[in-house]
Design an enzyme around this catalytic site. Structure first.
Site, mmCIF file in Angstrom:
data_model
loop_
_atom_site.group_PDB
_atom_site.id
_atom_site.type_symbol
_atom_site.label_atom_id
_atom_site.label_comp_id
_atom_site.label_asym_id
_atom_site.label_seq_id
_atom_site.Cartn_x
_atom_site.Cartn_y
_atom_site.Cartn_z
ATOM 1 N N SER A 9 41.282 39.226 42.525
ATOM 2 C CA SER A 9 40.801 39.971 43.694
ATOM 3 C C SER A 9 39.300 39.735 43.906
ATOM 4 O O SER A 9 38.887 38.602 44.110
ATOM 5 C CB SER A 9 41.155 41.447 43.532
ATOM 6 O OG SER A 9 41.026 42.125 44.736
ATOM 7 N N MET A 10 38.455 40.767 43.835
ATOM 8 C CA MET A 10 37.017 40.489 43.936
ATOM 9 C C MET A 10 36.562 39.591 42.786
ATOM 10 O O MET A 10 35.584 38.857 42.931
ATOM 11 C CB MET A 10 36.209 41.785 43.938
ATOM 12 C CG MET A 10 36.199 42.482 45.283
ATOM 13 S SD MET A 10 34.824 43.626 45.398
ATOM 14 C CE MET A 10 35.293 44.525 46.882
ATOM 15 N N TRP B 36 39.663 37.796 46.871
ATOM 16 C CA TRP B 36 39.121 38.577 47.977
ATOM 17 C C TRP B 36 37.648 38.223 48.140
ATOM 18 O O TRP B 36 36.874 38.268 47.173
ATOM 19 C CB TRP B 36 39.252 40.076 47.693
ATOM 20 C CG TRP B 36 38.838 40.967 48.836
ATOM 21 C CD1 TRP B 36 39.658 41.558 49.755
ATOM 22 C CD2 TRP B 36 37.509 41.382 49.180
ATOM 23 N NE1 TRP B 36 38.923 42.295 50.650
ATOM 24 C CE2 TRP B 36 37.604 42.209 50.328
ATOM 25 C CE3 TRP B 36 36.234 41.120 48.643
ATOM 26 C CZ2 TRP B 36 36.491 42.792 50.938
ATOM 27 C CZ3 TRP B 36 35.113 41.703 49.262
ATOM 28 C CH2 TRP B 36 35.256 42.531 50.392
ATOM 29 N N ASP C 60 50.411 40.501 50.037
ATOM 30 C CA ASP C 60 49.158 41.132 49.617
ATOM 31 C C ASP C 60 48.529 41.850 50.815
ATOM 32 O O ASP C 60 48.144 41.214 51.795
ATOM 33 C CB ASP C 60 48.225 40.031 49.088
ATOM 34 C CG ASP C 60 46.995 40.570 48.375
ATOM 35 O OD1 ASP C 60 46.545 41.672 48.711
ATOM 36 O OD2 ASP C 60 46.488 39.855 47.492
ATOM 37 N N HIS D 245 49.457 42.609 45.942
ATOM 38 C CA HIS D 245 48.148 42.229 45.400
ATOM 39 C C HIS D 245 48.111 42.147 43.871
ATOM 40 O O HIS D 245 47.236 41.509 43.308
ATOM 41 C CB HIS D 245 47.120 43.251 45.885
ATOM 42 C CG HIS D 245 45.689 42.887 45.623
ATOM 43 N ND1 HIS D 245 45.112 41.731 46.082
ATOM 44 C CD2 HIS D 245 44.700 43.556 44.948
ATOM 45 C CE1 HIS D 245 43.838 41.691 45.705
ATOM 46 N NE2 HIS D 245 43.567 42.779 45.018
ATOM 47 N N TYR E 291 37.918 44.821 41.835
ATOM 48 C CA TYR E 291 37.196 46.027 42.253
ATOM 49 C C TYR E 291 37.849 47.268 41.651
ATOM 50 O O TYR E 291 39.070 47.422 41.729
ATOM 51 C CB TYR E 291 37.248 46.085 43.773
ATOM 52 C CG TYR E 291 36.378 47.093 44.465
ATOM 53 C CD1 TYR E 291 35.006 47.058 44.346
ATOM 54 C CD2 TYR E 291 36.957 48.055 45.294
ATOM 55 C CE1 TYR E 291 34.219 47.969 45.036
ATOM 56 C CE2 TYR E 291 36.180 48.963 45.981
ATOM 57 C CZ TYR E 291 34.806 48.922 45.844
ATOM 58 O OH TYR E 291 34.035 49.821 46.533
#
Ligand code: 856
Length: 294
Positions: free
Chosen positions: A159-160, A184, A205, A236, A86
């Site tokens: 992540s995303m 995520w 994270d 993260h 993101y």
């Protein structure tokens, strides 16, 4: 003597015919490339000379363009698409393009259509990026002409982008491997995933806390080969450029892709055997899980 030679060739031909007849039941073919692996060789750039070629954002509509990292040596390679997270661009995860291509993969590190795209969209964009490199591999004017084996594709992301990686694996069971990194996603049940999946996680994270993301994602899977590696005390960013774990995570990522994209069991010890234990039983790693053997 000539008769004996004839018999030998005859036997060899018979054995070949028997193997081909067994076809679908025989063990799948290995696409092994490169020298026998050692721990130290997997901790750094590999033996393949590489180049890059740009896929302009303006040349595609289904993802945001990207950079393709590819081995210059002739031959067909498995292909891997990598998504950033993101608000981030491809520049945050280029390490994976450089490192994996140097070990013998075509890797497209993508930008997304917008930096705010959610995991489900990133999943579609990863698939679109793989379609694009397959298409370029069939285009004689492309620098990657004939370099991609369209039957051996994989996904990864941060992540995303890691959440999108899980979604892409669920939606595309013919993929050979997936590596969600600090994934995520608001979805926690990934029980439908059959693609071999290595989750890389960061213990501290605060954006995708392992207790509500990587760990339940890992635990939800039961229909696939899976592994989990968590970097002790790190945040993260531990899996991306400058994350500080290039040697350890590079080694695990290369081994995962080699084992499942190339079906190269020379890498099994680095996922399940003594070299694996040497990788994960250090203070750099807080948690490791797997469902070996594979
Ligand atoms: C680094 C994912 C509520 O969710 C969030 O706040 C959030 C923030 C960042 C990310 C991510 O993908 O970070 C990647 O740029 C979720």
């Amino acid at each position: 003597m000539p008769l004996q030679l004839t018999n030998r060739y005859g036997l060899a031909a018979l054995a070949c015919a028997a193997l081909m007849t067994l076809g679908g039941h025989a063990q799948a073919q290995s696409y092994q490339k490169g020298p026998d692996p050692t721990a130290s060789a997997l901790e750094k750039a590999g033996p393949f000379a590489t180049r890059t070629t740009d896929v302009s954002r303006y040349s595609v509509t289904t993802f945001g363009g990207g950079t393709v990292y590819y081995p210059t040596a002739a031959g067909q390679y498995g292909a891997i698409a990598v998504s950033p997270g993101y608000t981030a661009s491809k520049s945050t995860v280029t390490f994976w393009g450089e490192r994996l291509s140097s070990h013998g993969f075509v890797v497209i590190v993508i930008d997304t259509l917008t930096t705010l795209d959610q995991p489900a969209s990133r999943a579609r964009q990863l698939k679109a990026a793989l379609d694009k490199v397959v298409s370029l591999s069939k285009t004689s004017s492309s620098p990657i002409y004939n370099k991609v084996d369209p039957s051996r594709l994989a996904v990864m992301g941060h992540s995303m982008g890691g959440g999108g990686t899980l979604q892409a694996a669920k939606d595309n069971p013919s993929l050979k491997a997936a590596i969600p990194m600090a994934p995520w996603n608001t979805v926690t049940n990934w029980s439908a995933v059959t693609v071999p999946t290595l989750i890389m996680a960061c213990q501290a994270d605060a954006i995708a806390p392992v207790a509500s993301h990587a760990v339940p994602f890992y635990n939800s899977m039961s229909a696939n080969k899976k592994s989990y590696i968590e970097m002790a005390g790190d945040d993260h960013l531990c899996v991306m450029n400058g994350g500080g774990h290039d040697a350890t995570l590079g080694k695990m990522g290369i081994a995962w892709m080699k084992r499942f994209v190339d079906n190269d069991t020379r890498y099994s010890p680095f996922l399940c055997g003594a070299p694996y234990q040497a990788t994960v039983n250090t203070s750099e790693v807080s948690v490791k899980r797997n469902n070996c053997p594979y």
